[in-house]
Scaffold this active site. Structure first.
Site, short mmCIF file in Angstrom:
data_model
loop_
_atom_site.label_atom_id
_atom_site.label_comp_id
_atom_site.label_asym_id
_atom_site.label_seq_id
_atom_site.Cartn_x
_atom_site.Cartn_y
_atom_site.Cartn_z
N LEU A 20 0.84 -1.20 0.00
CA LEU A 20 0.00 0.00 0.00
C LEU A 20 0.87 1.24 0.00
O LEU A 20 1.89 1.30 0.70
CB LEU A 20 -0.89 0.02 1.25
CG LEU A 20 -1.90 -1.12 1.38
CD1 LEU A 20 -2.54 -1.09 2.77
CD2 LEU A 20 -2.96 -1.01 0.29
N GLU A 68 5.18 -3.87 13.07
CA GLU A 68 4.71 -3.12 14.24
C GLU A 68 3.19 -3.00 14.27
O GLU A 68 2.58 -2.94 15.35
CB GLU A 68 5.30 -1.71 14.22
CG GLU A 68 4.75 -0.83 15.33
CD GLU A 68 5.29 0.58 15.30
OE1 GLU A 68 5.97 0.95 16.25
OE2 GLU A 68 5.05 1.30 14.30
N ARG A 88 -4.38 -6.21 4.73
CA ARG A 88 -3.40 -6.58 5.75
C ARG A 88 -4.01 -7.49 6.83
O ARG A 88 -3.29 -7.98 7.69
CB ARG A 88 -2.78 -5.32 6.36
CG ARG A 88 -2.06 -4.45 5.34
CD ARG A 88 -1.18 -3.40 6.00
NE ARG A 88 -0.16 -4.03 6.82
CZ ARG A 88 0.66 -3.38 7.63
NH1 ARG A 88 0.58 -2.07 7.71
NH2 ARG A 88 1.55 -4.01 8.36
N ARG A 134 -7.01 4.01 9.98
CA ARG A 134 -6.78 2.58 10.22
C ARG A 134 -7.29 2.10 11.58
O ARG A 134 -7.59 0.92 11.76
CB ARG A 134 -5.29 2.27 10.13
CG ARG A 134 -4.64 2.63 8.81
CD ARG A 134 -5.11 1.69 7.69
NE ARG A 134 -4.48 2.03 6.43
CZ ARG A 134 -3.30 1.58 6.06
NH1 ARG A 134 -2.61 0.79 6.85
NH2 ARG A 134 -2.80 1.92 4.89
N HIS A 164 -0.50 7.17 10.48
CA HIS A 164 -0.57 6.65 11.85
C HIS A 164 -0.10 7.73 12.83
O HIS A 164 0.66 8.62 12.44
CB HIS A 164 0.37 5.44 12.02
CG HIS A 164 -0.08 4.19 11.34
ND1 HIS A 164 0.71 3.51 10.43
CD2 HIS A 164 -1.23 3.47 11.45
CE1 HIS A 164 0.06 2.43 10.01
NE2 HIS A 164 -1.12 2.39 10.61
N CYS A 251 7.88 1.09 12.26
CA CYS A 251 6.99 0.07 11.66
C CYS A 251 7.68 -1.26 11.44
O CYS A 251 7.02 -2.28 11.32
CB CYS A 251 6.49 0.52 10.29
SG CYS A 251 6.20 2.24 10.12
#
Ligand code: CIR
Length: 256
Positions: A20, A68, A88, A134, A164, A251
């Site tokens: 992505l 992560e 995911r 997310r 994030h 991550c």
């Protein structure tokens, strides 16, 4: 600041090139280069004193290197995430197998909750949980309930401009947060001293404190200097291929 002894990483799969990305047009990473950068990242973690376990690459999940996002760790409890990105969902299964011998208690975020570990930042003893595209309120609520049972507090943080929470803010320890953009004015972080990410270097807001050092993405010298000025030792690590997929230093591992 928590001292880490171990980390879990997952090797980049060839399908990483289909991961992505918010970049338009998409700029696929170079897999060979990503492998080299990943190996150097693992060495950097080892250099900070961590024992690193690498899970095999998983071709079913292009973004699985960003391990992560699959779990939140707190003491002897591992919370498995239900990732917000549909492509995911399921990445967490192999991670659960690796975590189960190490964590006596496994919990999970359940539908309709979604949560990604990149939205969870432990700072000053609290867990800050980004409400992002997310991580939804229900996912954050479930995490808050689990952490509450462990005697820990979860603080929701609405966000709008970044993928994030930790894309835009990182805990440097010693009461310091490295912050950019919307997080420079966010009242929720009033109790911390903010180290501002210099303009143009926003990607470096995702830097990673590991024991006595702060890993900073290579190519962001002003941010590195700002962190050093705050009294911390830094180490530059090149993650340019992961950046192409909106991933950063944090991550790429689960630390505990
Ligand atoms: C994604 O969009 O899910 C991946 N391409 C990047 C995930 C980055 N993870 C993180 O910031 N914790």
């Amino acid at each position: 600041m928590t001292r880490f002894t171990r980390a879990l990483v997952r090797r980049p799969c060839r399908n990483l090139v289909h991961g992505l990305s918010s970049a338009l047009p998409a700029l696929p990473p170079d897999w060979g280069k990503a492998l080299e950068q990943h190996a150097a990242y693992v060495e950097a973690l080892r250099g900070c004193g961590l024992e690193v376990t690498a899970l095999d690459a998983d071709e079913e999940f292009p973004d699985s290197v960003f391990i992560e996002d699959t779990a939140v760790l707190c003491g002897g409890t591992a919370v498995l995430c239900r990732l917000g990105a549909a492509s995911r969902q399921g990445e967490e299964k192999q991670v659960a197998l690796a975590l189960s011998p190490l964590f006596p208690r496994l919990e999970a975020i359940l539908a309709p909750g979604t949560l990604e570990g990149g939205d969870v930042m432990l700072a000053g003893g609290r867990f800050y949980v980004g409400l992002s595209s997310r991580t939804n309120r229900e996912g954050a609520r479930q995490l808050g309930e689990i952490l509450g049972r462990l005697g820990r507090e979860a603080v929701p943080v609405p966000l709008s401009a970044v993928l994030h929470l930790k894309t835009g803010v990182s805990c440097l320890g010693e009461g310091l947060l490295l912050a950019s953009g919307e997080f420079l004015q966010h009242g929720v972080f009033d109790r911390f001293t903010l180290v501002a990410v210099p303009a143009g270097e926003e990607y470096a807001a995702n830097s990673l404190r590991v024991n006595d050092r702060v890993l900073v993405p290579a190519g962001f010298p002003k941010t590195r200097r700002a962190i050093e000025k705050a009294g911390l030792e830094t180490l530059a690590v090149d993650v340019s291929e992961f950046r192409k997929l909106d991933g950063g230093l944090s991550c790429l591992s689960l630390r505990f």
